[in-house]
Structure formats: C-alpha cells, structure tokens
Design a protein around this motif. Structure first.
Motif, PDB file in Angstrom:
ATOM      1  N   LEU A   6      51.307  32.278  44.709  1.00  0.00           N
ATOM      2  CA  LEU A   6      50.919  33.675  44.929  1.00  0.00           C
ATOM      3  C   LEU A   6      50.950  34.476  43.621  1.00  0.00           C
ATOM      4  N   GLY A   7      50.587  35.741  43.728  1.00  0.00           N
ATOM      5  CA  GLY A   7      50.754  36.677  42.617  1.00  0.00           C
ATOM      6  C   GLY A   7      49.713  36.568  41.521  1.00  0.00           C
ATOM      7  N   SER A   8      48.745  35.654  41.691  1.00  0.00           N
ATOM      8  CA  SER A   8      47.740  35.410  40.655  1.00  0.00           C
ATOM      9  C   SER A   8      48.355  34.790  39.400  1.00  0.00           C
ATOM     10  N   VAL A  20      64.456  24.220  40.107  1.00  0.00           N
ATOM     11  CA  VAL A  20      64.203  24.802  38.783  1.00  0.00           C
ATOM     12  C   VAL A  20      63.317  23.811  38.030  1.00  0.00           C
ATOM     13  N   ALA A  21      62.068  24.194  37.793  1.00  0.00           N
ATOM     14  CA  ALA A  21      61.132  23.281  37.115  1.00  0.00           C
ATOM     15  C   ALA A  21      59.996  24.077  36.493  1.00  0.00           C
ATOM     16  N   ASP A  22      59.385  23.465  35.484  1.00  0.00           N
ATOM     17  CA  ASP A  22      58.191  24.034  34.859  1.00  0.00           C
ATOM     18  C   ASP A  22      56.987  23.467  35.619  1.00  0.00           C
ATOM     19  N   ILE A  23      56.291  24.311  36.335  1.00  0.00           N
ATOM     20  CA  ILE A  23      55.181  23.826  37.182  1.00  0.00           C
ATOM     21  C   ILE A  23      53.999  23.315  36.354  1.00  0.00           C
ATOM     22  N   ALA A  24      53.994  23.620  35.059  1.00  0.00           N
ATOM     23  CA  ALA A  24      52.915  23.097  34.210  1.00  0.00           C
ATOM     24  C   ALA A  24      53.196  21.645  33.822  1.00  0.00           C
ATOM     25  N   GLU A  37      59.569  37.985  47.519  1.00  0.00           N
ATOM     26  CA  GLU A  37      59.452  39.167  48.383  1.00  0.00           C
ATOM     27  C   GLU A  37      58.282  38.996  49.360  1.00  0.00           C
ATOM     28  N   LYS A  38      57.138  38.530  48.846  1.00  0.00           N
ATOM     29  CA  LYS A  38      55.964  38.355  49.727  1.00  0.00           C
ATOM     30  C   LYS A  38      56.069  37.067  50.545  1.00  0.00           C
ATOM     31  N   SER A  39      56.856  36.112  50.027  1.00  0.00           N
ATOM     32  CA  SER A  39      57.040  34.852  50.758  1.00  0.00           C
ATOM     33  C   SER A  39      57.688  35.107  52.106  1.00  0.00           C
ATOM     34  N   LEU A  73      55.192  27.777  44.379  1.00  0.00           N
ATOM     35  CA  LEU A  73      55.217  27.670  42.915  1.00  0.00           C
ATOM     36  C   LEU A  73      55.415  29.056  42.310  1.00  0.00           C
ATOM     37  N   GLY A  74      56.337  29.167  41.348  1.00  0.00           N
ATOM     38  CA  GLY A  74      56.582  30.463  40.684  1.00  0.00           C
ATOM     39  C   GLY A  74      56.990  31.528  41.681  1.00  0.00           C
ATOM     40  N   ALA A  75      58.042  31.236  42.470  1.00  0.00           N
ATOM     41  CA  ALA A  75      58.387  32.083  43.621  1.00  0.00           C
ATOM     42  C   ALA A  75      58.942  33.454  43.241  1.00  0.00           C
ATOM     43  N   ILE A 107      60.022  27.142  43.794  1.00  0.00           N
ATOM     44  CA  ILE A 107      60.096  26.486  42.477  1.00  0.00           C
ATOM     45  C   ILE A 107      59.911  27.555  41.406  1.00  0.00           C
ATOM     46  N   ASP A 108      60.768  27.552  40.390  1.00  0.00           N
ATOM     47  CA  ASP A 108      60.631  28.567  39.335  1.00  0.00           C
ATOM     48  C   ASP A 108      61.386  28.117  38.088  1.00  0.00           C
ATOM     49  N   VAL A 109      60.958  28.628  36.929  1.00  0.00           N
ATOM     50  CA  VAL A 109      61.692  28.357  35.679  1.00  0.00           C
ATOM     51  C   VAL A 109      62.892  29.275  35.506  1.00  0.00           C
ATOM     52  N   SER A 110      62.898  30.396  36.195  1.00  0.00           N
ATOM     53  CA  SER A 110      63.927  31.415  35.982  1.00  0.00           C
ATOM     54  C   SER A 110      65.135  31.078  36.864  1.00  0.00           C
TER      55      SER A 110
HETATM   56  N1  SAH Z   1      55.283  34.798  43.006  1.00  0.00           N
HETATM   57  C1  SAH Z   1      55.939  36.043  42.653  1.00  0.00           C
HETATM   58  C2  SAH Z   1      56.361  36.095  41.174  1.00  0.00           C
HETATM   59  C3  SAH Z   1      55.210  36.126  40.196  1.00  0.00           C
HETATM   60  S1  SAH Z   1      55.822  36.304  38.536  1.00  0.00           S
HETATM   61  C4  SAH Z   1      55.016  37.191  42.975  1.00  0.00           C
HETATM   62  O1  SAH Z   1      53.890  36.959  43.369  1.00  0.00           O
HETATM   63  O2  SAH Z   1      55.437  38.342  42.836  1.00  0.00           O
HETATM   64  C5  SAH Z   1      55.602  34.676  37.948  1.00  0.00           C
HETATM   65  C6  SAH Z   1      56.749  33.790  38.376  1.00  0.00           C
HETATM   66  O3  SAH Z   1      56.448  32.451  37.982  1.00  0.00           O
HETATM   67  C7  SAH Z   1      58.073  34.157  37.726  1.00  0.00           C
HETATM   68  O4  SAH Z   1      59.111  34.134  38.669  1.00  0.00           O
HETATM   69  C8  SAH Z   1      58.268  33.096  36.652  1.00  0.00           C
HETATM   70  O5  SAH Z   1      59.616  32.818  36.388  1.00  0.00           O
HETATM   71  C9  SAH Z   1      57.520  31.916  37.236  1.00  0.00           C
HETATM   72  N2  SAH Z   1      56.907  31.060  36.234  1.00  0.00           N
HETATM   73  C10 SAH Z   1      56.107  31.410  35.207  1.00  0.00           C
HETATM   74  N3  SAH Z   1      55.697  30.333  34.520  1.00  0.00           N
HETATM   75  C11 SAH Z   1      56.260  29.260  35.142  1.00  0.00           C
HETATM   76  C12 SAH Z   1      56.220  27.865  34.905  1.00  0.00           C
HETATM   77  N4  SAH Z   1      55.524  27.349  33.888  1.00  0.00           N
HETATM   78  N5  SAH Z   1      56.920  27.053  35.753  1.00  0.00           N
HETATM   79  C13 SAH Z   1      57.652  27.560  36.793  1.00  0.00           C
HETATM   80  N6  SAH Z   1      57.722  28.885  37.053  1.00  0.00           N
HETATM   81  C14 SAH Z   1      57.039  29.715  36.242  1.00  0.00           C
END
Ligand code: SAH
Ligand code: AVI
Length: 329
Positions: free
Chosen positions: A168-170, A146-150, A98-100, A92-94, A119-122
């Motif tokens: 990841l990433g908090s 490409v999806a909004d995880i919320a 880089e860390k994956s 989620l929010g990949a 999965i990511d919105v970007s």
């Molecule tokens: N996981 C990576 C990126 C963290 S930045 C790391 O740990 O470095 C947060 C990521 O989540 C971004 O790529 C952003 O596009 C994605 N993101 C933020 N909100 C989101 C949402 N609601 N649905 C899907 N992706 C989302």
C-alpha cells in the motif's frame, strides 16, 4: 571504557562511534556517494524518527495519498475481503499499519482473520505496530518480519490460503521500474492458488498538486528528507551537518515522478568512516528518493513484466489514487 552520557539529538549524532557499521549499508552508501549524481536508497529514511516523520507527513493537508487510499480501502474492503475469503494478510512496507486495520477488520468481520505478517525495514517501529495489533485483534496471529523487500521475498512457511499480499501507500513508486518489476515478480512467485495481490498507486495528475505534497508548508517533508543524514551519522559515524543541506522536491515529466534531493548549500567535505572524505560542491545534491506516479497503462506494463494481471482497479472520483487487485497471469 565508559561511554559518555549524551542525550537528545547529539546522542543520535555521536552514538555510532560505539557500534560496527552494517557492511551492506556501507557498500550502498559508498556506491551512492561516489556516483556522478549522488544517490542514497530511500529505505534509509526509516529509523524510528523517520518512521514518525512519515506518519506526520500522512496527516499533512497537502499529502493527499494516505487519506485517499484510506477512503478507497474503507469503501471496498468490507465487500472484497469476504468475496476473496482472505485468511492471511502479508504486507510489504507496513509502517504503522493504520490502513491495514481496514483489511484486518474486514477479515475479522468475515471470521477469517487468521494471520497478519507485516514486513518492514524499520525494526523497532514494526515491533511496536505488531504489539498494538495483537492487543487490538486478540484472535489474530501477528508475525512481524524485519526485511528489505528489495532484497528478498519468499512465501512465508505455513501461510493459510487464500492469502492477500498487499503493498500500500504507493511505496512501489519509490523503486526504479526494474527494481519494482523484480519485487513484483517475487510476490508473484510467492502467490499460490486463490491468493491475490493488492497494490496502492499514486496516480499521474496536475503537477502542482503532486509537487505541493512533497513541499509542505510546515517543513515536515524537509525534516524527513534531512533525517537520512542523521541516520548516516548514527549508523556509520558520518559527520553530515543537516543544516548545510536544503530540501528540494520536483516533478520530472520524463519519468513521471517526484525526485527528492538534499542540496549542499556550501562547498564542503563530509567524513564517512570506512569511505573517506566525500566532497560536495555548493549546489550539488544527493538524490534521496524517487516517487513514480502511475496510470492504468503503466501498472499494466509492470504487472505484465512480473507475471501478474489486473483483476480489478478502483480509483477515487478525483482520480488521485488507485487500488489494484492483481492475480497470477
Ligand atoms: N504502508 C504504509 C507505510 C508507507 S511508508 C502506508 O501506506 O502508510 C514506507 C514504508 O516502507 C516504511 O514503513 C518503510 O520503513 C518501509 N520500507 C521502505 N523501504 C523498504 C524496503 N526496502 N524494505 C522494507 N521496508 C521498506
Ligand atoms: C513511502 N512513500 C510512498 C512516500 C512517497 O510519497 O513517495 C514517501 C514520502 N516521501 C516524501 N513524502 C512522502
């Protein structure tokens, strides 16, 4: 009609005149900008430029979370992944993944690297990430989503067992607790059999250390914050002047988290087509992000509410960041 040829920053400010706004975005922005404390969802940071700026943030000396999480993954995944037998990674929010790569390389070393679903919105950033990973791991099936995880999350069809769902990433900290619980509950619903959930969380610590991470000396976080206004200009045809807003980030003890705001430096009205004129008093702010910090107790609470249990927990020696493995409770 021929579109004028405009390049650089101005193209991003004006291109919206030629496209239809996304109705969901318009509704979210309207609700957020008419609230007493104006607020916008942090997912709107992440257009291609916002994703690049976040990448820059991860390399800043003050931004400790990424490098700390990377070290934790590097120390743990080569042992954990073969124990779990992970065949698929759903992330989620990949972002740039880089860390994956640390997880995927551990799957590859164990001979179980079947599928990776970031999965990511970007969207464009995600597709670039996927293309790079296909080149780096020729045997791996990479299926970007490409999806909004919320909004939605279901078990992807035909996912091999066992799968690892990673967040990841908090980034969990960027969701208010009720939304975080909804999101984790959906992940829990998607888990089957021996699947696991891997969560990265930024830990509660000395406030000055946390505040410095969101107020870097090079101003990258400020640019990342203001980028949201350029996204609104581009996507909705709004006329925000980013130079008329100041970056502010501070720790809120009551909620154990950073709040990021954009503060209007002048009294002004901003035009957002489809919404109208949005007034700003001098000093009035838009809250653009919360970034909640956690401890073992708060993660236990989130997991419990989502039907998950903590199977294992690893923090770095300075207790800056933790990786948590969750199982279905
Ligand atoms: N996981 C990576 C990126 C963290 S930045 C790391 O740990 O470095 C947060 C990521 O989540 C971004 O790529 C952003 O596009 C994605 N993101 C933020 N909100 C989101 C949402 N609601 N649905 C899907 N992706 C989302
Ligand atoms: C993506 N997310 C976890 C980052 C954070 O730390 O909350 C986003 C960020 N905002 C400012 N700097 C980084």
């Amino acid at each position: 009609m021929t579109e004028p040829r405009i390049s650089g920053k101005w193209a991003r400010l004006t291109a919206s005149a030629y496209r239809q706004p996304d109705p969901r975005m318009l509704a979210e922005v309207e609700a957020g900008l008419s609230a007493p404390q104006k607020e916008l969802p942090p997912k709107y940071f992440y257009d291609p430029r916002g994703s690049e700026l976040f990448e820059e943030i991860t390399r800043l000396p003050e931004y400790y979370p990424t490098r700390t999480e990377r070290a934790l993954l590097a120390a743990w995944m080569p042992r954990l992944i073969p124990q779990l037998g992970t065949r698929a990674l759903v992330e989620l929010g990949a972002g740039n993944a880089e860390k994956s790569r640390i997880i995927i390389s551990a799957m590859q070393a164990a001979g179980t690297a079947d599928r990776y679903l970031p999965i990511d919105v970007s969207a464009s950033f995600l597709n670039q990430t996927a293309a790079r990973l296909r080149r780096e791991y020729p045997g791996l099936t990479v299926e970007p989503v490409v999806a909004d995880i919320a909004e939605e999350f279901e078990r992807p069809r035909g996912l091999p067992h066992p799968a690892l769902f990673a967040f990841l990433g908090s980034t969990i900290g960027n969701f208010y607790p009720p939304a975080a619980i909804r999101l984790l509950s959906r992940v829990r619903q998607a888990m089957e059999g021996d699947d696991r959930f891997l969560l990265g969380v930024d830990l509660r610590k000395d406030v000055s250390r946390i505040e410095a991470a969101y107020n870097d000396s090079q101003g990258v976080t400020a640019e990342f914050n203001r980028n949201m206004l350029l996204v609104l200009n581009h996507e909705l045809g709004a006329n925000f002047d980013p130079a008329a807003f100041e970056h502010r980030a501070f720790y809120e003890n009551a909620t154990h988290g950073i709040e990021m705001h954009l503060v209007s430096t002048v009294e002004q009205e901003v035009r957002v087509p489809g919404i109208g004129l949005v007034p700003f008093a001098q000093g009035e702010s838009i809250r653009t992000e919360i970034s909640c910090k956690h401890d073992r107790g708060s993660v236990d609470e989130l997991f419990l509410a989502a039907g998950l249990g903590v199977e294992s927990w690893r923090a770095d020696p300075d207790a800056l960041f933790a990786l948590v493995v969750g199982v279905a409770a």
